[in-house]
Design a protein around this motif. Structure first.
Motif, PDB file in Angstrom:
ATOM      1  N   GLN A 109     -42.572 -24.644  -1.246  1.00 15.22           N
ATOM      2  CA  GLN A 109     -41.554 -24.032  -1.508  1.00 15.22           C
ATOM      3  C   GLN A 109     -40.261 -24.125  -0.880  1.00 15.22           C
ATOM      4  N   ILE A 110     -39.772 -24.424  -0.348  1.00 16.47           N
ATOM      5  CA  ILE A 110     -38.894 -24.971   0.647  1.00 16.47           C
ATOM      6  C   ILE A 110     -37.770 -26.169  -0.510  1.00 16.47           C
ATOM      7  N   PHE A 111     -38.760 -27.325  -0.661  1.00 17.72           N
ATOM      8  CA  PHE A 111     -38.367 -28.891  -1.511  1.00 17.72           C
ATOM      9  C   PHE A 111     -38.859 -28.416  -3.197  1.00 17.72           C
ATOM     10  N   GLN A 112     -39.402 -27.291  -2.860  1.00 15.60           N
ATOM     11  CA  GLN A 112     -39.639 -28.059  -5.052  1.00 15.60           C
ATOM     12  C   GLN A 112     -39.044 -27.206  -5.955  1.00 15.60           C
ATOM     13  N   PRO A 113     -38.285 -26.144  -5.437  1.00 16.41           N
ATOM     14  CA  PRO A 113     -36.544 -25.656  -6.523  1.00 16.41           C
ATOM     15  C   PRO A 113     -35.631 -26.944  -6.957  1.00 16.41           C
ATOM     16  N   ASP A 114     -35.349 -27.256  -7.343  1.00 12.41           N
ATOM     17  CA  ASP A 114     -34.436 -28.085  -7.184  1.00 12.41           C
ATOM     18  C   ASP A 114     -32.843 -27.786  -7.178  1.00 12.41           C
ATOM     19  N   ASP A 115     -32.470 -26.725  -6.338  1.00 11.54           N
ATOM     20  CA  ASP A 115     -31.006 -26.584  -5.975  1.00 11.54           C
ATOM     21  C   ASP A 115     -31.684 -26.432  -4.652  1.00 11.54           C
ATOM     22  N   PHE A 116     -32.837 -27.565  -3.566  1.00  9.15           N
ATOM     23  CA  PHE A 116     -32.590 -27.452  -2.317  1.00  9.15           C
ATOM     24  C   PHE A 116     -31.583 -27.794  -1.748  1.00  9.15           C
ATOM     25  N   GLU A 117     -30.509 -28.216  -2.067  1.00 14.55           N
ATOM     26  CA  GLU A 117     -29.271 -28.402  -1.284  1.00 14.55           C
ATOM     27  C   GLU A 117     -28.284 -27.570  -0.997  1.00 14.55           C
ATOM     28  N   ASP A 118     -27.962 -26.486  -2.061  1.00 18.32           N
ATOM     29  CA  ASP A 118     -27.301 -25.211  -1.943  1.00 18.32           C
ATOM     30  C   ASP A 118     -28.554 -24.007  -1.495  1.00 18.32           C
ATOM     31  N   ARG A 119     -29.298 -24.538  -1.119  1.00 12.31           N
ATOM     32  CA  ARG A 119     -30.716 -23.063  -0.672  1.00 12.31           C
ATOM     33  C   ARG A 119     -30.851 -23.832   1.088  1.00 12.31           C
ATOM     34  N   ARG A 120     -30.515 -25.215   1.126  1.00 14.10           N
ATOM     35  CA  ARG A 120     -30.789 -25.831   2.518  1.00 14.10           C
ATOM     36  C   ARG A 120     -29.005 -24.911   3.266  1.00 14.10           C
ATOM     37  N   ARG A 121     -27.886 -24.958   2.859  1.00 10.70           N
ATOM     38  CA  ARG A 121     -26.817 -24.558   3.237  1.00 10.70           C
ATOM     39  C   ARG A 121     -26.678 -22.848   3.548  1.00 10.70           C
ATOM     40  N   THR A 122     -27.691 -22.410   3.140  1.00 15.77           N
ATOM     41  CA  THR A 122     -27.437 -21.222   2.767  1.00 15.77           C
ATOM     42  C   THR A 122     -28.514 -20.823   4.598  1.00 15.77           C
ATOM     43  N   ALA A 123     -29.649 -21.895   4.368  1.00 17.88           N
ATOM     44  CA  ALA A 123     -31.101 -21.054   5.756  1.00 17.88           C
ATOM     45  C   ALA A 123     -30.611 -21.752   7.007  1.00 17.88           C
ATOM     46  N   SER A 124     -29.620 -23.190   6.775  1.00 21.89           N
ATOM     47  CA  SER A 124     -29.106 -23.199   7.760  1.00 21.89           C
ATOM     48  C   SER A 124     -28.071 -22.471   8.651  1.00 21.89           C
ATOM     49  N   ILE A 145     -41.375 -36.393  -5.176  1.00 18.57           N
ATOM     50  CA  ILE A 145     -42.179 -36.707  -4.408  1.00 18.57           C
ATOM     51  C   ILE A 145     -42.446 -35.903  -2.945  1.00 18.57           C
ATOM     52  N   SER A 146     -41.598 -34.825  -2.786  1.00 15.62           N
ATOM     53  CA  SER A 146     -42.470 -34.158  -1.201  1.00 15.62           C
ATOM     54  C   SER A 146     -43.304 -33.468  -2.180  1.00 15.62           C
ATOM     55  N   GLY A 147     -43.201 -32.614  -3.030  1.00 15.86           N
ATOM     56  CA  GLY A 147     -44.584 -31.905  -3.920  1.00 15.86           C
ATOM     57  C   GLY A 147     -45.861 -32.904  -3.402  1.00 15.86           C
ATOM     58  N   ARG A 148     -45.919 -34.156  -3.860  1.00 14.23           N
ATOM     59  CA  ARG A 148     -47.593 -34.827  -3.451  1.00 14.23           C
ATOM     60  C   ARG A 148     -47.441 -35.038  -2.164  1.00 14.23           C
ATOM     61  N   LEU A 149     -46.689 -35.836  -1.585  1.00 17.03           N
ATOM     62  CA  LEU A 149     -46.909 -35.693   0.073  1.00 17.03           C
ATOM     63  C   LEU A 149     -47.471 -34.772   0.566  1.00 17.03           C
ATOM     64  N   ILE A 150     -46.956 -33.427   0.583  1.00 15.32           N
ATOM     65  CA  ILE A 150     -47.455 -32.532   0.683  1.00 15.32           C
ATOM     66  C   ILE A 150     -48.682 -31.916   0.205  1.00 15.32           C
ATOM     67  N   VAL A 151     -48.956 -32.284  -1.021  1.00 14.09           N
ATOM     68  CA  VAL A 151     -50.210 -31.849  -0.934  1.00 14.09           C
ATOM     69  C   VAL A 151     -51.367 -32.793  -0.474  1.00 14.09           C
ATOM     70  N   GLU A 152     -50.930 -33.722  -1.158  1.00 12.26           N
ATOM     71  CA  GLU A 152     -51.854 -35.146  -0.336  1.00 12.26           C
ATOM     72  C   GLU A 152     -52.575 -34.688   1.273  1.00 12.26           C
ATOM     73  N   GLU A 153     -51.092 -34.739   2.162  1.00  9.15           N
ATOM     74  CA  GLU A 153     -51.544 -34.330   3.376  1.00  9.15           C
ATOM     75  C   GLU A 153     -52.751 -32.989   3.256  1.00  9.15           C
ATOM     76  N   LEU A 154     -51.973 -32.363   2.942  1.00  9.19           N
ATOM     77  CA  LEU A 154     -53.041 -30.247   3.243  1.00  9.19           C
ATOM     78  C   LEU A 154     -54.308 -31.348   2.854  1.00  9.19           C
ATOM     79  N   TYR A 155     -54.526 -31.991   1.131  1.00  9.70           N
ATOM     80  CA  TYR A 155     -55.890 -31.751   0.226  1.00  9.70           C
ATOM     81  C   TYR A 155     -56.256 -33.163   2.148  1.00  9.70           C
ATOM     82  N   ASP A 156     -55.683 -34.245   2.603  1.00  9.02           N
ATOM     83  CA  ASP A 156     -56.568 -34.097   3.446  1.00  9.02           C
ATOM     84  C   ASP A 156     -57.085 -33.049   4.572  1.00  9.02           C
TER      85      ASP A 156
END
Length: 294
Positions: free
Chosen positions: A225-240, A126-137
Motif C-alpha cells: 500500500q505504500i509503494f503501489q499508488p503513483d504519488d509515492f514521492e509526495d506521500r513519502r515527503r509527508t510521511a517522513s 516492480i515493487s508489487g511483483r517483488l513484494i507479492v513474490e516474497e509473500l507467496y514464498d
C-alpha cells in the motif's frame, strides 16, 4: 581403525591435528545469532561447546538506510533510490538480504523490459511483483509447516484460507487487484481469529505459526500500500515528517517480526498511521476471503 587405537596426544598438539594451532593466525567464521546468544551468557547456566571453542564474537548489526544506500551504490549504482528503500524495508537492513532483494529487483526489471521490448518499467509494477513474490514464498513455507500438524474436518478451514490467499498471490504476479488486497487484509487482520467456516480452534502447535504468518502478511500488505499508488514521492515527503513514517522505522518493524509478531504489530500500526493507512485488527476483519481470479 578403531578410535581406541588412535594415539593419545598432548593438548598442545590437538590443534595441529584438526588444522588449527597455526602460529600468528586467527580463524574468522560466521555463526548464527543463537550461537552468539549462547556465547555471551558466558557459561550460564553451564558451559557448552560454544563457550569453550570461541575466543570472541563480534555482532554485525543490520545497517541503517544510509548504509544500505551506500552498499547498493557500490553493488548496483543504476538502481534508483526507491527500489533500494524497498529492499531495505524487506531486508530490515541485513546486508545479505539487502543485496539479494536488490539483485532480484534488477532481474525483474530485465525480465519485464525484455518481454515488452521497452526499458521503462514503473516503480509500482516492480515493487508489487517483488513484494507479492516474497509473500507467496513465505506463506508457502508457513503452510508447509502447518501441514505437518494434526488437522480435522472441523478446523481445516484454516488451511483453506492460506490456499485461497496463495491463489490470489499466484494470479497477481502481473499486478495487484482489489480482490488480492481484500484477501491480504483478511489474513493480516485475522491473527488467531477463526476464519469463516471454522467453528473450532486450530491445533495448539499451529497458533504461533498462524500469528506469525498474519503479522508478516500485515507487514507485506503495508509495503504494497505504500509503494503501489503513483504519488509515492509526495506521500513519502509527508510521511517522513514523523519518525514512524521513515523507512528506517519500517526496517526496524521488519526486524521485530523475527523477535515476536506481538511486539511487531504496534510498530506496523504506527507506520501505517504515518502513511495514512488504517490499522487492521480482528475487529476489522473482512467478511470473507474472496475467491481468486483464474
Amino acid at each position: 581403525m578403531n578410535i581406541c587405537d588412535l594415539p593419545v596426544l598432548p593438548a598442545r598438539h590437538i590443534g595441529d591435528v584438526i588444522g588449527l594451532g597455526v602460529p600468528q593466525m586467527h580463524y574468522l567464521i560466521s555463526v548464527a545469532e543463537d550461537v552468539g546468544a549462547a556465547f555471551v551468557r558466558r557459561g550460564l547456566p553451564d558451559r557448552d561447546a560454544t563457550d569453550s571453542s570461541l575466543d570472541d564474537i563480534l555482532h554485525v548489526q543490520p545497517g541503517d538506510v544510509t548504509q544500505s544506500l551506500a552498499i547498493m551504490a557500490r553493488r548496483a549504482s543504476d538502481l534508483p533510490e526507491p527500489y533500494v528503500l524497498l529492499a531495505h524495508a524487506l531486508s530490515g537492513g541485513v546486508p545479505r538480504d539487502l543485496i539479494r532483494y536488490g539483485r532480484r529487483t534488477l532481474e525483474m526489471h530485465e525480465e519485464i523490459s525484455s518481454a515488452r521490448q521497452a526499458p521503462a518499467v514503473e516503480l509500482t509494477e516492480i515493487s508489487g511483483r517483488l513484494i507479492v513474490e516474497e509473500l507467496y514464498d513465505t506463506l508457502a513455507g508457513f503452510r508447509t509447516l502447518l501441514s505437518k500438524l494434526h488437522w480435522t474436518h472441523e478446523n481445516a478451514a484454516w488451511l483453506s484460507t492460506y490456499r485461497v490467499v496463495m491463489d490470489h498471490l499466484r494470479h497477481a504476479r502481473a499486478g495487484t487487484t482489489s480482490e488480492l488486497m481484500e484477501a491480504l487484509e483478511y489474513l493480516a487482520a485475522s491473527g488467531a481469529v477463526p476464519p469463516t467456516g471454522s467453528p473450532t480452534e486450530p491445533p495448539e502447535a499451529a497458533r504461533q505459526l498462524i500469528t506469525e504468518a498474519s503479522a508478516y502478511t500485515y507487514y507485506a500488505l503495508t509495503l504494497l500500500q505504500i509503494f503501489q499508488p503513483d504519488d509515492f514521492e509526495d506521500r513519502r515527503r509527508t510521511a517522513s515528517a514523523a519518525p514512524a513514517g521513515q523507512f528506517q522505522f519500517l526496517a526496524e518493524a521488519r526486524l521485530e517480526l523475527a523477535v515476536s509478531p506481538h511486539s511487531a504489530r504496534p510498530l506496523i500500526d504506527a507506520a501505517r498511521g504515518a502513511w495514512h493507512l488504517r490499522a487492521l485488527s480482528g475487529t476489522l476483519l473482512p467478511v470473507r476471503v474472496p475467491p481468486a481470479r483464474t
